[in-house]
Design a protein around this motif. Structure first.
Motif, PDB file in Angstrom:
ATOM      1  N   THR A 370       0.947  -1.133  -0.244  1.00  0.00           N
ATOM      2  CA  THR A 370      -0.203   0.018  -0.108  1.00  0.00           C
ATOM      3  C   THR A 370       0.940   1.536   0.051  1.00  0.00           C
ATOM      4  O   THR A 370       1.819   1.484   0.984  1.00  0.00           O
ATOM      5  CB  THR A 370      -0.728   0.284   1.269  1.00  0.00           C
ATOM      6  OG1 THR A 370      -1.690  -1.115   1.303  1.00  0.00           O
ATOM      7  CG2 THR A 370      -1.838   1.265   1.107  1.00  0.00           C
ATOM      8  N   VAL A 371       0.611   1.868  -0.775  1.00  0.00           N
ATOM      9  CA  VAL A 371       1.299   3.194  -0.975  1.00  0.00           C
ATOM     10  C   VAL A 371       0.661   4.523  -0.965  1.00  0.00           C
ATOM     11  O   VAL A 371      -0.517   4.427  -1.838  1.00  0.00           O
ATOM     12  CB  VAL A 371       2.322   3.314  -2.616  1.00  0.00           C
ATOM     13  CG1 VAL A 371       2.609   4.706  -2.601  1.00  0.00           C
ATOM     14  CG2 VAL A 371       3.379   2.401  -2.128  1.00  0.00           C
ATOM     15  N   TYR A 372       0.846   5.531  -0.485  1.00  0.00           N
ATOM     16  CA  TYR A 372       0.031   6.842  -0.465  1.00  0.00           C
ATOM     17  C   TYR A 372       0.897   8.061   0.061  1.00  0.00           C
ATOM     18  O   TYR A 372       1.799   8.072   0.978  1.00  0.00           O
ATOM     19  CB  TYR A 372      -1.027   6.676   0.850  1.00  0.00           C
ATOM     20  CG  TYR A 372      -2.130   7.606   0.642  1.00  0.00           C
ATOM     21  CD1 TYR A 372      -2.608   8.107  -0.547  1.00  0.00           C
ATOM     22  CD2 TYR A 372      -2.555   8.185   1.879  1.00  0.00           C
ATOM     23  CE1 TYR A 372      -3.637   8.848  -0.743  1.00  0.00           C
ATOM     24  CE2 TYR A 372      -3.730   9.062   1.775  1.00  0.00           C
ATOM     25  CZ  TYR A 372      -4.213   9.365   0.320  1.00  0.00           C
ATOM     26  OH  TYR A 372      -5.310  10.294   0.651  1.00  0.00           O
ATOM     27  N   ILE A 373       1.034   9.077  -0.964  1.00  0.00           N
ATOM     28  CA  ILE A 373       1.652  10.305  -0.849  1.00  0.00           C
ATOM     29  C   ILE A 373       0.481  11.364  -0.926  1.00  0.00           C
ATOM     30  O   ILE A 373      -0.025  11.130  -1.656  1.00  0.00           O
ATOM     31  CB  ILE A 373       3.047  10.297  -1.643  1.00  0.00           C
ATOM     32  CG1 ILE A 373       3.609  11.814  -1.654  1.00  0.00           C
ATOM     33  CG2 ILE A 373       2.390  10.208  -3.268  1.00  0.00           C
ATOM     34  CD1 ILE A 373       4.968  12.007  -2.226  1.00  0.00           C
ATOM     35  N   ASN A 374       0.731  12.299  -0.178  1.00  0.00           N
ATOM     36  CA  ASN A 374      -0.294  13.414  -0.217  1.00  0.00           C
ATOM     37  C   ASN A 374       0.466  14.868   0.315  1.00  0.00           C
ATOM     38  O   ASN A 374       1.096  14.826   1.331  1.00  0.00           O
ATOM     39  CB  ASN A 374      -1.491  13.150   1.062  1.00  0.00           C
ATOM     40  CG  ASN A 374      -2.670  13.938   0.780  1.00  0.00           C
ATOM     41  OD1 ASN A 374      -2.446  15.166   0.031  1.00  0.00           O
ATOM     42  ND2 ASN A 374      -3.456  13.646   1.782  1.00  0.00           N
ATOM     43  N   ASP A 375       0.080  15.871  -0.345  1.00  0.00           N
ATOM     44  CA  ASP A 375       0.677  16.922  -0.155  1.00  0.00           C
ATOM     45  C   ASP A 375      -0.184  18.118  -0.689  1.00  0.00           C
ATOM     46  O   ASP A 375      -1.083  17.832  -1.618  1.00  0.00           O
ATOM     47  CB  ASP A 375       1.974  17.297  -0.741  1.00  0.00           C
ATOM     48  CG  ASP A 375       3.169  16.451  -0.266  1.00  0.00           C
ATOM     49  OD1 ASP A 375       3.578  16.527   0.860  1.00  0.00           O
ATOM     50  OD2 ASP A 375       3.607  15.349  -0.890  1.00  0.00           O
ATOM     51  N   ASN A 376      -0.173  19.391  -0.226  1.00  0.00           N
ATOM     52  CA  ASN A 376      -1.028  20.496  -0.656  1.00  0.00           C
ATOM     53  C   ASN A 376      -0.191  21.500  -1.616  1.00  0.00           C
ATOM     54  O   ASN A 376       1.080  21.613  -1.331  1.00  0.00           O
ATOM     55  CB  ASN A 376      -1.491  21.318   0.527  1.00  0.00           C
ATOM     56  CG  ASN A 376      -2.658  20.552   1.201  1.00  0.00           C
ATOM     57  OD1 ASN A 376      -2.480  19.524   2.084  1.00  0.00           O
ATOM     58  ND2 ASN A 376      -3.645  20.909   1.207  1.00  0.00           N
ATOM     59  N   TYR A 377      -1.032  22.256  -2.497  1.00  0.00           N
ATOM     60  CA  TYR A 377      -0.230  22.978  -3.199  1.00  0.00           C
ATOM     61  C   TYR A 377      -1.165  24.219  -3.416  1.00  0.00           C
ATOM     62  O   TYR A 377      -2.293  24.137  -3.592  1.00  0.00           O
ATOM     63  CB  TYR A 377      -0.374  22.415  -4.613  1.00  0.00           C
ATOM     64  CG  TYR A 377       0.585  21.162  -4.955  1.00  0.00           C
ATOM     65  CD1 TYR A 377       1.898  21.265  -5.421  1.00  0.00           C
ATOM     66  CD2 TYR A 377       0.174  19.857  -4.289  1.00  0.00           C
ATOM     67  CE1 TYR A 377       2.815  20.199  -5.509  1.00  0.00           C
ATOM     68  CE2 TYR A 377       1.147  18.914  -4.466  1.00  0.00           C
ATOM     69  CZ  TYR A 377       2.204  18.857  -4.987  1.00  0.00           C
ATOM     70  OH  TYR A 377       3.215  17.889  -4.976  1.00  0.00           O
ATOM     71  N   TYR A 378      -0.276  25.299  -3.596  1.00  0.00           N
ATOM     72  CA  TYR A 378      -1.087  26.779  -3.916  1.00  0.00           C
ATOM     73  C   TYR A 378      -1.166  26.950  -5.276  1.00  0.00           C
ATOM     74  O   TYR A 378      -0.074  27.020  -5.972  1.00  0.00           O
ATOM     75  CB  TYR A 378      -0.299  27.995  -3.155  1.00  0.00           C
ATOM     76  CG  TYR A 378      -0.957  29.157  -3.308  1.00  0.00           C
ATOM     77  CD1 TYR A 378      -2.467  29.376  -2.732  1.00  0.00           C
ATOM     78  CD2 TYR A 378      -0.379  30.214  -3.504  1.00  0.00           C
ATOM     79  CE1 TYR A 378      -2.933  30.643  -3.137  1.00  0.00           C
ATOM     80  CE2 TYR A 378      -0.878  31.408  -3.787  1.00  0.00           C
ATOM     81  CZ  TYR A 378      -2.061  31.700  -3.497  1.00  0.00           C
ATOM     82  OH  TYR A 378      -2.548  33.004  -3.687  1.00  0.00           O
ATOM     83  N   VAL A 379      -2.263  27.322  -5.843  1.00  0.00           N
ATOM     84  CA  VAL A 379      -2.575  27.729  -7.198  1.00  0.00           C
ATOM     85  C   VAL A 379      -2.022  29.070  -7.506  1.00  0.00           C
ATOM     86  O   VAL A 379      -2.887  29.930  -7.056  1.00  0.00           O
ATOM     87  CB  VAL A 379      -3.557  27.103  -7.881  1.00  0.00           C
ATOM     88  CG1 VAL A 379      -3.887  27.405  -9.276  1.00  0.00           C
ATOM     89  CG2 VAL A 379      -4.076  25.909  -7.470  1.00  0.00           C
ATOM     90  N   THR A 380      -1.122  29.376  -8.369  1.00  0.00           N
ATOM     91  CA  THR A 380      -0.990  30.799  -8.742  1.00  0.00           C
ATOM     92  C   THR A 380      -1.235  30.741 -10.500  1.00  0.00           C
ATOM     93  O   THR A 380      -1.511  29.798 -10.808  1.00  0.00           O
ATOM     94  CB  THR A 380       0.576  30.951  -8.580  1.00  0.00           C
ATOM     95  OG1 THR A 380       1.164  30.385  -9.859  1.00  0.00           O
ATOM     96  CG2 THR A 380       0.919  30.606  -7.290  1.00  0.00           C
TER      97      THR A 380
END
Length: 397
Positions: A370-380
């Motif tokens: 099981t693999v899970y990567i998660n991050d947030n991004y700010y849209v410009t």
């Protein structure tokens, strides 16, 4: 208690200026549609952000809380009488109407609806808007529509959701602070997880650290397994496994920071070097996340992102996302626009715009990992800026 100020009691209150920005934007929307009033409802902090957006008062503990926002007056709140709001916590709120209702007591839906009906009758509206039909309980909606058969009711959710999704500078400051809390926990994880611990003990240690760092609300999903076995991501009910040398795991942190703004992040972790299949899957997940981050450009339909993600991972031989690949975040853990997989009964219609805080989370699960990567991004206007600073790597314990 009555003489306390918001700043004394609330760890991170939103500013009066920010609240006025929101109210002004809402009144412009009411004027556009010639609405006398708009109402919405929430019942928890994780997915009840409409209420807090208007008031900086969270809906909590699954008790419904209704916001009535008139075009020409201050807000009226309707809340269960079990938890009165102190006067120092109310800004832009003219009155709070209380009744002893509870969602597990079916007949109390009439009490809640009765207060809304009385409010509207006094105002004699011709046209009323509502926000978030999926959040408004059926008892309230049915009673209100029946009581005002001569009033036009208008769903303004799509336009309102776009206003809510575009973050101000103040909101982004709080979101970045939430991401820093996440990053601090990832840095500390090798000092927390030890062989012999139960999964529930690891969860407890992580949650305590999150609270000490200023997180307001906490959702954690975690599981571990032996190499070459899928671990999934379980809730607290299934956290009775003891971790041992050689194991690997997945941890998903979905928490808000001071002020109630959400980010979410996830990483795999393991004792020693990752085994071959997991490392290979991880590398593809990182590529998939970057591919979709590059798609976060103004004007792109959100539904296009999940379609391109699924095409990429299918070609690599990994599981596709049948539900939710990515989404905006703010006061809500999940807000629009959502990179939701297509469904015959409905799909996302919103586009990506500059000013959004978007979470992207590749998730692979099969018989051997099981693999899970998660991050947030700010849209410009130029594209996406990653908010989390934790490296996209498996964490070695």
């Amino acid at each position: 208690m009555g003489t306390m100020s918001v700043a004394e009691r609330i760890r991170r209150p939103i500013s009066d200026r920010e609240l006025r920005r929101r109210w002004d934007a809402t009144r412009e929307l009411l004027e556009k549609h010639d609405l006398d009033c708009v109402f919405t409802q929430g019942n928890n902090m994780h997915l009840g952000g409409y209420v807090r957006w208007f008031t900086d008062v969270p809906a909590e503990y699954n008790y419904h809380m209704t916001v009535l926002f008139p075009a020409d007056d201050e807000i009226t709140l309707i809340r269960t009488s079990g938890s009165p709001i102190p006067q120092w916590g109310l800004r832009g709120v003219k009155e709070v109407l209380y009744a002893p209702f509870c969602p597990t007591l079916n007949y109390t839906a009439d009490l809640e609806a009765g207060l809304v009906i009385d409010y509207l009758r006094k105002r004699n509206p011709k046209k009323v808007g509502y926000i978030g039909l999926a959040s408004i309980n059926a008892g309230l909606m049915k009673k209100v529509l029946t009581a005002f058969s001569n009033v036009e009711f208008v769903d303004i959710t799509d336009e309102f959701d776009m206003i809510k999704a575009l973050k101000s500078a103040e909101e982004m400051e709080l979101i970045r602070e939430t991401a820093r809390i996440h990053d601090a926990v990832w840095s500390a994880l090798p000092a927390i997880v030890k062989p012999g611990m139960y999964e529930y003990q690891i969860r407890a240690e992580v949650m305590q650290l999150l609270m000490n760092l200023g997180s307001e609300e906490h959702l954690l999903f975690m599981a571990t397994a032996e190499p070459r076995k899928a671990c999934g991501m379980s809730t607290f009910q299934y956290a009775n496994r003891r971790v041992k040398e050689g194991d690997y795991g997945v941890l998903l942190i979905e928490v808000s920071g001071p002020g109630g703004y959400y980010c979410e992040s996830a990483r795999n972790f393991c004792f020693g070097e990752p085994y071959k299949e997991m490392q290979e899957a991880w590398d593809v997940a990182v590529q998939a996340q970057q591919l979709t981050a590059d798609l976060l450009t103004p004007g792109r339909p959100a539904k296009e992102i999940v379609a391109k993600y699924n095409k990429f991972v299918a070609e690599k031989g990994y599981s596709q996302e049948g539900r939710l690949y990515g989404h905006s975040q703010g006061y809500d853990l999940i807000e629009r626009p959502a990179a939701m997989a297509s469904h015959e009964f409905g799909e996302e219609t919103m586009e990506i715009r500059a000013g959004m805080n978007v979470s992207l989370h590749p998730y692979f699960i099969d018989k051997v990992q099981t693999v899970y990567i998660n991050d947030n991004y700010y849209v410009t206007e130029q594209g996406a800026e990653k908010i989390h600073k934790t490296a996209p790597e498996i964490i070695i314990l």
